[in-house]
Scaffold this motif. Structure first.
Motif, short mmCIF file in Angstrom:
data_model
loop_
_atom_site.label_atom_id
_atom_site.label_comp_id
_atom_site.label_asym_id
_atom_site.label_seq_id
_atom_site.Cartn_x
_atom_site.Cartn_y
_atom_site.Cartn_z
N ASN A 267 0.88 -1.18 0.00
CA ASN A 267 0.00 0.00 0.00
C ASN A 267 0.91 1.23 0.00
N TYR A 381 -7.81 1.41 4.87
CA TYR A 381 -6.69 0.84 4.14
C TYR A 381 -7.13 0.18 2.84
N THR A 384 -7.33 2.99 0.25
CA THR A 384 -6.05 3.57 -0.15
C THR A 384 -5.18 2.56 -0.88
N LYS A 385 -5.34 1.28 -0.57
CA LYS A 385 -4.55 0.27 -1.26
C LYS A 385 -4.89 0.22 -2.75
N ASN A 388 -2.99 3.01 -5.10
CA ASN A 388 -1.53 3.04 -4.95
C ASN A 388 -0.86 3.97 -5.96
#
Length: 392
Positions: A267, A381, A384-385, A388
């Motif tokens: 990430n 997360y 947001t992963k 990237n």
């Protein structure tokens, strides 16, 4: 009165100590982690409680699942709790053999609404109320190996002694809450507050969800305020500005503050978010490092003679939203051994000087770091992963 602590020892394989009647062993090798977990399950006579954010259906996951099935088959009470988002890649019927063997299994899977934001990011193993594990590593091949470019660098702490009974009681409370169809967040906050400890050389510190008053962030902030030497390893590093101000005051006042963050991750938004903080910290005399050999996933803070180790990142989500477990260990000998471990990780890291940071902080990169910091501090997360950036 607590037992007189034995000196902690740092060896090529383990850091170990006896603190307050509990034996502690640091497990930094991925292959040692899975073998230790399988041994704990195999030796359990009465009960096994396991809680993980990720429990994948790969080779490591199958080995652990099958060990739990065997434990249930020989009459041990087995409870397994996993997070619905963290385990979303597991095969649909992967845990069915455990249920068929008599094990009790449930998924932390909040409904849409306020609970939808909450993740159970904890990692906890309790066997027979006497031995267990905490740390950052999940049940997945990449966390339980020491080879390959996809491996994670992480820690587990093996604990044997009376402290594990309290961890087991906490697990039971969270497990019961998770199985209730009408469970409320305020009930979960009460569980966190009720089981968090405030006395003793070993203290269980729990955090989350949606409250700024939990004792682990508060205790860490208090300790930082008067500290002289701080070492932090943070896989995801985007702390509140108040924490950064405290760190800056310590460094400017002559204290030593060293922080190791990730240079590799699955990430990269989290890497950008950390780099967004570097300029402010470096100008205040804080030493910054990026770990190079593998993807970094460790969560560790050493504040003078106190060590904090567990599942929590030093970011907004871990501090205030996720369910997290940290163990506070107040022992000078153990802290000294953990500093030697920290020094080894620092030796495998690149120091980020202010000159180096300014050289690579192009306008485009600064924009990406700013956006990454906003995303990481405001979104999950899993979001947001997917966004990237190539940090290069």
């Amino acid at each position: 009165m607590a037992d007189q602590p034995k000196p902690a020892t740092a060896t090529a394989d383990r850091v170990h100590a006896t603190v307050g009647g509990d034996r502690l062993e640091l497990i930094e090798s991925g292959t040692e982690r899975i073998e230790t977990l399988l041994q704990i399950i195999a030796e359990a006579k009465e009960s096994v409680r396991i809680l993980f954010y990720i429990f994948d259906s790969d080779d490591s996951g199958r080995r652990v699942r099958d060990a739990l099935v065997e434990a249930a088959g020989r009459g041990a009470t087995v409870h397994l709790l996993v997070d619905g988002f963290g385990c979303s890649t597991a095969e649909p019927d992967f845990f069915k053999p455990l249920k068929d063997a008599g094990g009790d299994f449930c998924v932390f899977n909040p409904r849409y609404g306020s609970r939808y934001l909450v993740r159970n990011h904890q990692k906890l193993v309790v066997a027979d109320d006497r031995v267990g594990l905490i740390g950052g590593a999940n049940i997945q091949d990449s966390y339980l190996t020491d080879e390959g470019d996809k491996r994670w660098r992480d820690l587990w702490l093996r604990i044997e002694g009376p402290a594990m009974a309290s961890a087991g009681e906490y697990f039971d409370s969270v497990f019961r809450w998770t199985k209730r169809k009408t469970a409320k967040l305020r009930q979960l906050r009460r569980i966190v507050a009720r089981h968090t400890q405030h006395r003793g050389v070993l203290q269980w510190k729990f955090s989350g969800p949606l409250s700024r008053k939990h004792s682990w962030p508060a205790a860490l902030s208090r300790e930082m305020s008067g500290a002289k030497e701080i070492g932090i390893i943070a896989a995801y590093f985007s702390p509140p500005w108040s924490v950064m101000r405290r760190l800056g005051r310590i460094a400017r006042g002559g204290g030593k503050v060293q922080i190791i963050t990730a240079s590799k991750s699955d990430n990269t938004a989290t890497i950008g978010a950390a780099r967004h903080t570097y300029s402010r910290l470096l100008r205040r005399g804080i030493e910054m490092f990026e770990y190079r050999p593998a993807k970094l996933h460790t969560k560790l803070a050493i504040v003078d003679d106190v060590v904090h180790i567990g599942s929590a990142n030093l970011d907004f989500r871990s501090l205030y939203i996720n369910l997290e477990i940290m163990l506070r260990i107040d022992d000078a000998n153990f802290a000294a051994s953990m500093r030697r471990y920290f020094d080894g990780e620092r030796a495998d890291s690149e120091q980020i000087t202010l000159a180096l940071h300014r050289k690579r902080a192009t306008l485009w990169r600064r924009f990406k770091w700013t956006v990454s910091h906003w995303l990481v501090t405001s979104m999950d997360y899993t979001v947001t992963k997917r966004l990237n950036f190539n940090e290069g």
